[in-house]
Design an enzyme around this catalytic site. Structure first.
Site, PDB file in Angstrom:
ATOM      1  N   LYS A 140       0.852  -1.187   0.000  1.00 45.26           N
ATOM      2  CA  LYS A 140       0.000   0.000   0.000  1.00 45.26           C
ATOM      3  C   LYS A 140       0.886   1.235   0.000  1.00 45.26           C
ATOM      4  O   LYS A 140       1.883   1.297   0.723  1.00 45.26           O
ATOM      5  CB  LYS A 140      -0.913   0.033   1.222  1.00 45.26           C
ATOM      6  N   ARG A 179     -10.627  -0.393   7.350  1.00 42.39           N
ATOM      7  CA  ARG A 179      -9.914  -1.388   8.170  1.00 42.39           C
ATOM      8  C   ARG A 179      -9.525  -0.815   9.515  1.00 42.39           C
ATOM      9  O   ARG A 179      -9.545  -1.510  10.527  1.00 42.39           O
ATOM     10  CB  ARG A 179      -8.728  -1.977   7.420  1.00 42.39           C
ATOM     11  N   GLY A 222      -5.965   8.910  15.589  1.00 38.95           N
ATOM     12  CA  GLY A 222      -5.546  10.042  14.765  1.00 38.95           C
ATOM     13  C   GLY A 222      -4.054  10.258  14.725  1.00 38.95           C
ATOM     14  O   GLY A 222      -3.470  10.460  13.664  1.00 38.95           O
ATOM     15  N   SER A 252      -4.149   2.723  18.038  1.00 41.93           N
ATOM     16  CA  SER A 252      -3.897   2.140  16.727  1.00 41.93           C
ATOM     17  C   SER A 252      -3.072   3.094  15.877  1.00 41.93           C
ATOM     18  O   SER A 252      -3.403   4.274  15.758  1.00 41.93           O
ATOM     19  CB  SER A 252      -5.231   1.840  16.024  1.00 41.93           C
TER      20      SER A 252
END
Length: 329
Positions: A67, A110, A225, A300
């Protein structure tokens, strides 16, 4: 090669699909069936922008992917999207390049799906109120995922630019037409957080955007974020109040999550205090929420095999349904 646009992906692949496919991918990774080299990040300070190159492969699906995603926060001022990306999907049996897939939407999808998995294990079962801090594009799929795993009755929105929160409120009806609860635009993030069972923090802020003192007992936070060591949208007070902090990957947050790196460098907190990874939650290797008083935090920063999991599933579904454009290269 199959070419798939964002609108085509939206037409055949849902948040529910993504959560299911990511849960399987998390287990594959725990079983050692995923290769995921460290991503390469090119930073352009004068534009406050970056480009990320993210390779991976997954043995059970027989696919590899790279990606390439660009994040240019100033783009809206020139009429372009902040985040743009593509995924090149290849076959690991014969090396054939199978598809070029729009990655901007899949990245958000995702990321939302993984937060949804974390929320399923860490938020209170009866969590019914959600505060969304930062109402940019990334927040859409974050909210969708939470709505997928909890019965939400109240949504509170805060954005530094109020007009964006108003636009986001209108988007909720399109994204989640089944939602019948209330939506309130708040004038301060702390007010939103103080009323929430679940907090979605989806900004690109370098400084904390709400005070940890505002959190009520039993709150779960999804922080998605900030993705660079100097970025900190969640303050030290929040980190110190959490009884369980779960990462998408421990290696990733150690390298890139300013929310955790900054308090660790100050000696206020240590990475050894991490509860574990979201894959361990999904597999039952570590326990989720244990009572209604715990404050929990899922951090994340993203990892390439998440993109591969959804891209491979989208590709297979597109072949079955005849969606997409075949081109010779």
């Amino acid at each position: 090669m199959l070419i798939l646009s964002e609108s085509q992906i939206r037409s055949l692949y849902s948040m529910s699909d993504a959560i299911q496919d990511l849960e399987a991918a998390l287990i594959h990774n725990l079983d050692g069936k995923v290769m995921n080299p460290h991503r390469t990040v090119l930073v352009f300070p004068e534009k406050e922008a970056s480009t990320l190159y993210m390779p991976s492969s997954m043995e059970p699906v027989g696919k590899s992917a790279v990606k390439v995603v660009t994040i240019f926060p100033k783009n809206p001022s020139i009429g372009k999207k902040t985040t743009q990306g593509v995924i090149l999907l290849s076959d690991t049996e014969n090396g054939e390049h199978l598809a070029c897939i729009n990655a901007s939407y899949l990245t958000r999808l995702r990321t939302g799906a993984v937060s949804g998995i974390a929320t399923k294990h860490l938020a209170k079962k009866d969590a019914s109120s959600v505060a969304v801090i930062g109402t940019g594009a990334m927040a859409e799929e974050q909210l969708q995922a939470v709505l997928e795993v909890r019965e939400v009755k109240e949504i509170m929105l805060y954005n530094r630019t109020k007009e964006k929160a108003i636009m986001f409120e209108k988007r909720i009806a399109e994204l989640s037409p089944g939602y019948t609860g209330s939506i309130t635009i708040m004038d301060h993030p702390d007010k939103a957080v103080s009323r929430a069972d679940i907090v979605i923090c989806a900004t690109r802020s370098d400084k904390p955007v709400f005070s940890g003192r505002s959190l009520q007992p039993g709150t779960h936070i999804n922080g998605v974020g900030s993705y660079l060591p100097h970025m900190q949208e969640v303050d030290e007070g929040t980190v110190l109040r959490c009884s369980k902090i779960v990462a998408d990957t421990i290696e990733g947050v150690k390298d890139e999550a300013g929310d955790l790196i900054i308090p660790a460098e100050k000696g206020l907190w240590n990475f050894s205090d991490l509860h574990g990874e979201v894959g361990e939650l999904a597999s039952g290797k570590i326990i989720g929420r244990e009572d209604n008083e715990e404050i929990t935090f899922f951090k994340s920063v993203g990892i390439a095999y998440f993109d591969l999991a959804v891209a491979a599933a989208v590709y297979e579904k597109a072949l079955r349904t005849g969606i997409g454009t075949q081109v010779e290269i």
